[in-house]
Design a protein around this motif. Structure first.
Motif, mmCIF file in Angstrom:
data_model
loop_
_atom_site.group_PDB
_atom_site.id
_atom_site.type_symbol
_atom_site.label_atom_id
_atom_site.label_comp_id
_atom_site.label_asym_id
_atom_site.label_seq_id
_atom_site.Cartn_x
_atom_site.Cartn_y
_atom_site.Cartn_z
ATOM 1 N N LYS A 191 0.846 -1.197 0.000
ATOM 2 C CA LYS A 191 0.000 0.000 0.000
ATOM 3 C C LYS A 191 0.881 1.246 0.000
ATOM 4 C CE LYS A 191 -3.972 1.992 2.144
ATOM 5 N NZ LYS A 191 -4.868 2.105 3.242
ATOM 6 N N ASN A 192 1.919 1.195 0.828
ATOM 7 C CA ASN A 192 2.861 2.314 0.941
ATOM 8 C C ASN A 192 3.585 2.560 -0.391
ATOM 9 O OD1 ASN A 192 4.320 4.289 2.593
ATOM 10 N ND2 ASN A 192 6.075 2.930 2.349
ATOM 11 N N LEU A 193 3.869 1.462 -1.109
ATOM 12 C CA LEU A 193 4.527 1.588 -2.409
ATOM 13 C C LEU A 193 3.582 2.187 -3.442
ATOM 14 C CD1 LEU A 193 6.366 -1.862 -2.728
ATOM 15 C CD2 LEU A 193 7.450 0.365 -2.443
ATOM 16 N N GLY A 194 2.275 2.114 -3.138
ATOM 17 C CA GLY A 194 1.287 2.616 -4.090
ATOM 18 C C GLY A 194 1.029 1.674 -5.248
ATOM 19 N N VAL A 195 1.488 0.406 -5.126
ATOM 20 C CA VAL A 195 1.354 -0.523 -6.251
ATOM 21 C C VAL A 195 0.101 -1.390 -6.141
ATOM 22 C CG1 VAL A 195 3.843 -0.606 -6.644
ATOM 23 C CG2 VAL A 195 2.781 -2.321 -5.158
ATOM 24 N N SER A 196 -0.568 -1.339 -4.977
ATOM 25 C CA SER A 196 -1.796 -2.117 -4.804
ATOM 26 C C SER A 196 -2.742 -1.327 -3.920
ATOM 27 C CB SER A 196 -1.497 -3.466 -4.128
ATOM 28 O OG SER A 196 -2.697 -4.141 -3.791
ATOM 29 N N ASP A 197 -4.065 -1.510 -4.155
ATOM 30 C CA ASP A 197 -5.023 -0.876 -3.255
ATOM 31 C C ASP A 197 -5.005 -1.576 -1.904
ATOM 32 O OD1 ASP A 197 -5.597 0.804 -5.297
ATOM 33 O OD2 ASP A 197 -7.462 -0.209 -5.888
ATOM 34 N N ALA A 198 -4.528 -2.836 -1.892
ATOM 35 C CA ALA A 198 -4.300 -3.583 -0.651
ATOM 36 C C ALA A 198 -5.547 -3.720 0.215
ATOM 37 C CB ALA A 198 -3.150 -2.945 0.146
ATOM 38 N N ARG A 199 -6.702 -3.784 -0.428
ATOM 39 C CA ARG A 199 -7.943 -3.973 0.341
ATOM 40 C C ARG A 199 -8.256 -5.456 0.419
ATOM 41 N NH1 ARG A 199 -12.141 0.652 -1.446
ATOM 42 N NH2 ARG A 199 -13.391 -0.532 0.019
ATOM 43 N N MET A 200 -8.067 -6.012 1.605
ATOM 44 C CA MET A 200 -8.230 -7.457 1.761
ATOM 45 C C MET A 200 -9.662 -7.887 1.506
ATOM 46 S SD MET A 200 -5.633 -8.450 4.847
ATOM 47 C CE MET A 200 -5.530 -10.185 4.385
ATOM 48 N N GLU A 201 -10.635 -7.026 1.874
ATOM 49 C CA GLU A 201 -12.037 -7.417 1.689
ATOM 50 C C GLU A 201 -12.400 -7.507 0.205
ATOM 51 O OE1 GLU A 201 -10.973 -4.503 2.641
ATOM 52 O OE2 GLU A 201 -12.178 -2.909 1.750
ATOM 53 N N ARG A 202 -11.554 -6.921 -0.647
ATOM 54 C CA ARG A 202 -11.789 -7.034 -2.086
ATOM 55 C C ARG A 202 -10.882 -8.077 -2.716
ATOM 56 N NH1 ARG A 202 -12.735 -1.159 -4.847
ATOM 57 N NH2 ARG A 202 -14.718 -0.711 -3.821
ATOM 58 N N GLY A 203 -10.101 -8.741 -1.887
ATOM 59 C CA GLY A 203 -9.226 -9.777 -2.416
ATOM 60 C C GLY A 203 -7.951 -9.223 -3.026
ATOM 61 N N ASN A 204 -7.613 -7.958 -2.756
ATOM 62 C CA ASN A 204 -6.373 -7.396 -3.287
ATOM 63 C C ASN A 204 -5.145 -8.050 -2.666
ATOM 64 O OD1 ASN A 204 -7.735 -4.026 -3.252
ATOM 65 N ND2 ASN A 204 -7.836 -5.572 -4.857
ATOM 66 N N VAL A 205 -5.294 -8.525 -1.422
ATOM 67 C CA VAL A 205 -4.209 -9.242 -0.739
ATOM 68 C C VAL A 205 -4.813 -10.536 -0.199
ATOM 69 C CG1 VAL A 205 -2.559 -9.200 1.175
ATOM 70 C CG2 VAL A 205 -3.040 -7.095 -0.088
ATOM 71 N N ARG A 206 -4.283 -11.673 -0.656
ATOM 72 C CA ARG A 206 -4.858 -12.956 -0.264
ATOM 73 C C ARG A 206 -3.750 -13.875 0.251
ATOM 74 N NH1 ARG A 206 -7.288 -12.296 -5.658
ATOM 75 N NH2 ARG A 206 -6.195 -14.100 -6.484
ATOM 76 N N CYS A 207 -4.057 -14.621 1.269
ATOM 77 C CA CYS A 207 -3.003 -15.395 1.923
ATOM 78 C C CYS A 207 -3.318 -16.891 1.943
ATOM 79 C CB CYS A 207 -2.847 -14.889 3.355
ATOM 80 S SG CYS A 207 -1.703 -15.849 4.338
ATOM 81 N N ASP A 208 -2.332 -17.695 1.560
ATOM 82 C CA ASP A 208 -2.379 -19.139 1.810
ATOM 83 C C ASP A 208 -1.367 -19.392 2.915
ATOM 84 O OD1 ASP A 208 -4.030 -19.232 -0.389
ATOM 85 O OD2 ASP A 208 -2.469 -19.932 -1.759
ATOM 86 N N ALA A 209 -1.825 -20.046 3.988
ATOM 87 C CA ALA A 209 -0.952 -20.237 5.158
ATOM 88 C C ALA A 209 -0.545 -21.697 5.297
ATOM 89 C CB ALA A 209 -1.679 -19.777 6.417
ATOM 90 N N ASN A 210 0.752 -21.936 5.275
ATOM 91 C CA ASN A 210 1.274 -23.295 5.466
ATOM 92 C C ASN A 210 1.678 -23.481 6.921
ATOM 93 O OD1 ASN A 210 1.788 -24.616 2.613
ATOM 94 N ND2 ASN A 210 2.209 -22.432 2.455
ATOM 95 N N VAL A 211 1.261 -24.596 7.492
ATOM 96 C CA VAL A 211 1.600 -24.893 8.886
ATOM 97 C C VAL A 211 2.106 -26.319 8.972
ATOM 98 C CG1 VAL A 211 0.644 -25.224 11.218
ATOM 99 C CG2 VAL A 211 -0.141 -23.303 9.817
ATOM 100 N N SER A 212 3.175 -26.531 9.739
ATOM 101 C CA SER A 212 3.575 -27.895 10.107
ATOM 102 C C SER A 212 4.105 -27.854 11.530
ATOM 103 C CB SER A 212 4.640 -28.439 9.146
ATOM 104 O OG SER A 212 5.869 -27.766 9.337
ATOM 105 N N LEU A 213 4.135 -29.011 12.156
ATOM 106 C CA LEU A 213 4.660 -29.104 13.522
ATOM 107 C C LEU A 213 5.806 -30.093 13.551
ATOM 108 C CD1 LEU A 213 1.493 -29.341 15.830
ATOM 109 C CD2 LEU A 213 2.742 -27.306 15.114
ATOM 110 N N MET A 214 6.774 -29.825 14.436
ATOM 111 C CA MET A 214 7.772 -30.843 14.714
ATOM 112 C C MET A 214 7.867 -31.012 16.225
ATOM 113 S SD MET A 214 10.928 -28.774 13.085
ATOM 114 C CE MET A 214 11.183 -27.046 13.388
ATOM 115 N N PRO A 215 8.114 -32.258 16.664
ATOM 116 C CA PRO A 215 8.210 -32.479 18.104
ATOM 117 C C PRO A 215 9.297 -31.583 18.686
ATOM 118 C CG PRO A 215 8.221 -34.571 16.917
ATOM 119 C CD PRO A 215 8.345 -33.493 15.896
#
Lengths: 504, 98
Positions: A204-228
């Motif tokens: 958003k600061n760069l001005g390259v994206s509207d960065a509105r998450m509710e419009r899907g401008n920024v979308r995240c896939d989150a990877n999670v794993s655990l190790m003992p």
């Protein structure tokens, strides 16, 4: 959706036994005027299937051409993430067959992304800093939007058919991929949220994206794993899709940690699969497992030539980068002399830039904070808008403050003056005049009001005469009421004591 | 030496959602094997010092300015679609995607 719920372990127990590893793929939609490979408008909310050209539909014989601004925006994102910019980078076809792309492939980058090997510092609320390493940032295009019809509402399960809008197909995307993030421990969910918030802020600061998450401008896939605990071998991961608000990112990571812990505790193995996030139940459900369907048969895009960068181009783009948000915050807090808590409140209220502008217009940082965190925030809350959207300008605050400092009006009256200005009644000075709001500084009317108040409360007057000076507040209150708040309370107090012949 | 066998073709057909009969798989495996082997003969000419090439012409940095151009109308966009509804393409529900 099925009613089956997975077993979960409490977060505390999971953290006693396991260390989480995180990884993120964040897609950022660029706010270029046109699409990545065609001159169709990059718009939101337009009539379906109107922002398209033959290129976006993949019609026979079309040739894509790369949007220069999209490439430059991607390079800026890479630079802001501390990445190296590839000297030579090219596009590839990621082949898959699904109606969200009419071409049967997504134009993306595979083995030569535009940016790679970066790192950003993520600051948590208490000031703890985690460094997140960036594997790569590559250019690609968004897909069309499917609406599933019939059967269960809006869900693919039981749907009879789908309707496709290709307005979004071809919108420029930058996908930012992290390296595995280790060592966050129980702060993993908090770090996840802070990471996505930082990416959103940077673009958003760069001005390259509207960065509105509710419009899907920024979308995240989150990877999670655990190790003992104590292990250094990464566990099997799951990738949770559709995590599209900061709050969801935090919740989804928490949930997956708890679910993984329960599976591992039971002696079973984690299935490497896609998980779907459901905000309503704050849980994930299994998507499809990793399989041979993930064989995308990448190959170099024959219709697009390589992107070749040079130092001059990169340095020109670097010189256009704004001050990074984290550095700007540090500088402003130091300049203003706010405590950590005061500064955090200002940031969280979304008024940092407003305070900055107001200080620049000529009031002290303390006065600017008082207005933006006080009266203006209060009004914004009532109107349910952002404080900056109320139409209060820095110049207006400077004028109001000058009226207060000159003793013409007091804090209470200044709010009425603000009412008048926002209602379009003119400048603060004009409103004071028109509404008769000036503090009564002529002693004549004040003495009249004081006499009235003393006569109305003879017992209080007697007490004060007898030396109980603290009782004067009741008379001051009466005078303020009689003058509709337009008196200077300090002067009123002085006059009352004089009138009664008592030493203040 | 065939570089493509029947299983490869069956796998590709699955990826592309193409239903192929057993006879078709046999025939395609044979035809594709010939094609792949023919292309492979290029490697016999190109030595180790010739890098893999995706573009025959040494061009780079061909860009377009970020200026909106002509677009299709909704009617034009849908003109070639087998089916449409509400101004959108109507397609069978497909379950195995995201």
């Amino acid at each position: 959706m099925t009613a089956v719920h997975d077993e979960v372990l409490s977060f505390d127990e999971a953290m006693e036994k396991y260390d989480p590893a995180l990884g993120f793929e964040v897609h950022v939609e660029l706010n270029t005027k046109t699409k990545m490979f065609s001159s169709a408008p990059n718009g939101f909310g337009d009539t379906p299937n109107t922002n398209i050209t033959p290129v976006d539909l993949g019609l026979p014989g079309v040739l894509p051409v790369v949007n220069r601004v999209a490439v430059e925006s991607s390079i800026k994102i890479g630079l802001a993430l501390g990445c190296k910019i590839a000297e030579r980078s090219h596009f590839a076809r990621k082949n898959y067959f699904y109606p969200d792309t009419p071409k049967n492939f997504q134009t993306s980058q595979y083995d030569e992304p535009i940016a790679y090997d970066g790192a950003i510092d993520i600051e948590l609320a208490d000031g703890t800093v985690f460094t997140v390493e960036i594997e790569r940032a590559h250019m690609e295009e968004d897909a069309g939007k499917l609406t599933h019809m019939g059967g269960a509402t809006g869900r693919i399960q039981g749907a009879e058919f789908s309707l496709v809008d290709y307005n979004r197909a071809g919108v420029p995307l930058v996908e930012i991929v992290t390296k595995p993030i280790l060592g966050a421990g129980r702060r993993a969910p908090e770090l996840a949220k802070a990471y996505v918030a930082a990416i959103r802020e940077i673009v958003k600061n760069l001005g390259v994206s509207d960065a509105r998450m509710e419009r899907g401008n920024v979308r995240c896939d989150a990877n999670v794993s655990l190790m003992p605990k104590g292990s250094t071998t990464l566990g099997t991961r799951t990738e949770t899709k559709n995590v599209n608000s900061l709050r969801s990112v935090e919740h989804a990571v928490t949930y997956e940690i708890q679910r993984h812990a329960a599976v591992l505790d039971s002696g079973a193995a984690i299935v490497q699969e896609t998980r779907h996030w459901h905000e309503d139940t704050r849980s994930t459900t299994a998507g499809r497992p990793k399989s041979d369907a993930d064989d995308y048969r990448y190959f170099p895009e024959p219709d697009l030539v390589p992107v070749v960068t040079n130092d001059a181009w990169i340095e020109k783009l670097r010189s256009e980068l704004p001050e990074p948000p984290a550095e700007r915050r540090k500088r402003l807090q130091a300049d203003w002399g706010y405590s950590d808590a005061e500064f955090r409140d200002v940031v969280n209220a979304g008024v940092m830039s407003s305070v900055e502008d107001t200080v620049a217009a000529g009031v002290s940082p303390a006065v600017a904070r008082k207005w933006w965190m006080g009266e203006i925030s209060r009004r914004a809350k009532i109107a349910d808008v952002e404080p900056a959207e109320l139409g209060v300008t820095p110049e207006l605050i400077v004028e109001l403050n000058a009226l207060i400092e000159s003793g013409k009006i007091n804090d209470k009256l200044s709010r009425e003056v603000l009412d008048g200005v926002l209602a379009g009644e003119g400048t603060p000075a004009q409103v004071v005049e028109a509404r008769g709001l000036a503090v009564v500084s002529d002693d004549g009317p004040l003495l009249e009001a004081i006499d009235g108040a003393l006569a109305a409360q003879p017992d209080v007057a007697e007490k004060i005469r007898g030396g109980k000076v603290q009782a004067v507040g009741a008379i001051v209150g009466g005078v303020m009421k009689a003058t509709r708040g337009q008196a200077d309370a300090g002067r009123v107090r002085e006059l009352i004591l004089q009138r009664l012949g008592v030493e203040g | 030496m065939a570089e493509i066998n029947r299983e490869d073709v069956a796998h590709l057909a699955r990826l592309a959602h193409i239903d192929m009969s057993s006879e078709e798989l046999d025939r395609m495996a044979g035809e594709l094997a010939v094609i792949v082997d023919s292309i492979k003969s290029v490697s016999e000419v190109a030595g180790d010092d010739v890098p893999a090439t995706s573009h025959p012409i040494p061009l780079s940095n061909v860009y377009r300015d970020d200026v909106v151009g002509e677009t299709l109308s909704n009617e034009e966009a849908l003109a070639g679609a087998p089916d449409n509804a509400d101004g959108r393409f109507r397609v069978p529900a497909i379950l195995d995607g995201e």
